[in-house]
Design a protein around this motif. Structure first.
Motif, PDB file in Angstrom:
ATOM      1  N   LYS A   1     -10.492  -7.602   2.619  1.00 20.81           N
ATOM      2  CA  LYS A   1      -9.877  -6.473   3.244  1.00 20.81           C
ATOM      3  C   LYS A   1     -10.031  -7.185   5.169  1.00 20.81           C
ATOM      4  O   LYS A   1      -8.510  -6.791   6.108  1.00 20.81           O
ATOM      5  CB  LYS A   1     -10.323  -5.374   3.750  1.00 20.81           C
ATOM      6  CG  LYS A   1     -10.503  -4.417   5.364  1.00 20.81           C
ATOM      7  CD  LYS A   1     -11.277  -2.955   4.606  1.00 20.81           C
ATOM      8  CE  LYS A   1     -10.917  -1.630   6.004  1.00 20.81           C
ATOM      9  NZ  LYS A   1     -11.424  -0.949   6.163  1.00 20.81           N
ATOM     10  N   GLU A   2     -10.878  -7.995   5.339  1.00 17.86           N
ATOM     11  CA  GLU A   2     -10.894  -8.615   6.696  1.00 17.86           C
ATOM     12  C   GLU A   2      -9.441  -9.668   6.775  1.00 17.86           C
ATOM     13  O   GLU A   2      -8.675  -9.569   7.962  1.00 17.86           O
ATOM     14  CB  GLU A   2     -11.710  -9.707   6.412  1.00 17.86           C
ATOM     15  CG  GLU A   2     -11.635 -10.013   8.387  1.00 17.86           C
ATOM     16  CD  GLU A   2     -13.159  -9.470   9.073  1.00 17.86           C
ATOM     17  OE1 GLU A   2     -13.053  -9.690  10.425  1.00 17.86           O
ATOM     18  OE2 GLU A   2     -13.843  -8.779   9.092  1.00 17.86           O
TER      19      GLU A   2
ATOM     20  N   GLU B   1      -6.503  -9.025   5.429  1.00 22.67           N
ATOM     21  CA  GLU B   1      -5.556  -7.920   5.078  1.00 22.67           C
ATOM     22  C   GLU B   1      -5.103  -7.170   6.390  1.00 22.67           C
ATOM     23  O   GLU B   1      -3.921  -7.710   7.070  1.00 22.67           O
ATOM     24  CB  GLU B   1      -5.373  -6.678   4.636  1.00 22.67           C
ATOM     25  CG  GLU B   1      -5.536  -7.379   2.898  1.00 22.67           C
ATOM     26  CD  GLU B   1      -5.787  -5.678   2.007  1.00 22.67           C
ATOM     27  OE1 GLU B   1      -6.101  -4.709   2.441  1.00 22.67           O
ATOM     28  OE2 GLU B   1      -6.146  -6.732   0.864  1.00 22.67           O
ATOM     29  N   GLN B   2      -5.942  -7.150   7.127  1.00 29.04           N
ATOM     30  CA  GLN B   2      -6.254  -6.749   8.789  1.00 29.04           C
ATOM     31  C   GLN B   2      -5.897  -7.775   9.568  1.00 29.04           C
ATOM     32  O   GLN B   2      -4.894  -7.217  10.351  1.00 29.04           O
ATOM     33  CB  GLN B   2      -7.266  -5.825   8.843  1.00 29.04           C
ATOM     34  CG  GLN B   2      -7.571  -4.717   8.336  1.00 29.04           C
ATOM     35  CD  GLN B   2      -6.854  -3.179   8.226  1.00 29.04           C
ATOM     36  OE1 GLN B   2      -6.252  -2.918   9.499  1.00 29.04           O
ATOM     37  NE2 GLN B   2      -6.583  -3.091   7.217  1.00 29.04           N
ATOM     38  N   THR B   3      -6.315  -8.953   9.310  1.00 31.26           N
ATOM     39  CA  THR B   3      -5.832  -9.386  10.029  1.00 31.26           C
ATOM     40  C   THR B   3      -4.469 -10.285  10.431  1.00 31.26           C
ATOM     41  O   THR B   3      -4.024 -10.529  11.499  1.00 31.26           O
ATOM     42  CB  THR B   3      -6.975 -11.249  10.033  1.00 31.26           C
ATOM     43  OG1 THR B   3      -8.069 -10.827  10.366  1.00 31.26           O
ATOM     44  CG2 THR B   3      -5.882 -12.348  10.608  1.00 31.26           C
TER      45      THR B   3
ATOM     46  N   LYS C   1      -1.909  -8.243   9.465  1.00 28.27           N
ATOM     47  CA  LYS C   1      -1.109  -6.964   9.719  1.00 28.27           C
ATOM     48  C   LYS C   1      -0.848  -7.153  11.137  1.00 28.27           C
ATOM     49  O   LYS C   1       0.359  -7.088  11.970  1.00 28.27           O
ATOM     50  CB  LYS C   1      -1.693  -5.525   9.799  1.00 28.27           C
ATOM     51  CG  LYS C   1      -1.848  -5.040   8.470  1.00 28.27           C
ATOM     52  CD  LYS C   1      -2.262  -4.040   8.714  1.00 28.27           C
ATOM     53  CE  LYS C   1      -2.050  -3.577   6.742  1.00 28.27           C
ATOM     54  NZ  LYS C   1      -3.064  -1.892   6.248  1.00 28.27           N
TER      55      LYS C   1
END
Length: 104
Positions: free
Chosen positions: A79-80, A82-84, A86
């Motif tokens: 998730k880290e 993915e968010q980075t 984005k």
């Protein structure tokens, strides 16, 4: 600041869960970034080119540590990553638009 005298000061009292380990790596990342800031500040505060060269080299090594820790964090926390990604893409898009505000 180094805590000298206790060789076990950084030891964890237990095995960390994956979530706790990810959080610990975030703390490590913050330490590496803080070290970069310190080395660069010291390099900027001197006219001695020898000292500047060494301090800037050490700061670059810390940047490599940032990359290594970031990759470990991505492995532990997809998730880290993915968010980075984005966030990176948002800036790339804004850059392509020359950082102009979106038309509404």
């Amino acid at each position: 600041m180094a805590l000298l005298g206790n060789p076990f000061v950084g030891n964890s009292p237990k095995q960390l869960t994956p979530e706790e380990l990810a959080q610990a790596i975030r703390v490590d990342l913050a330490g590496e970034l803080e070290a970069i800031i310190g080395y660069e500040a010291h390099a900027m505060s001197t006219n001695d080119e020898r000292v500047k060269k060494v301090l800037n080299h050490i700061a670059d090594e810390e940047r490599q540590h940032v990359g290594e820790l970031q990759q470990l964090l991505y492995i532990l926390s997809p998730k880290e990553m993915e968010q980075t990604e984005k966030g990176r893409q948002e800036i790339i898009t804004q850059q392509q638009q020359n950082f102009q505000p979106a038309m509404q």
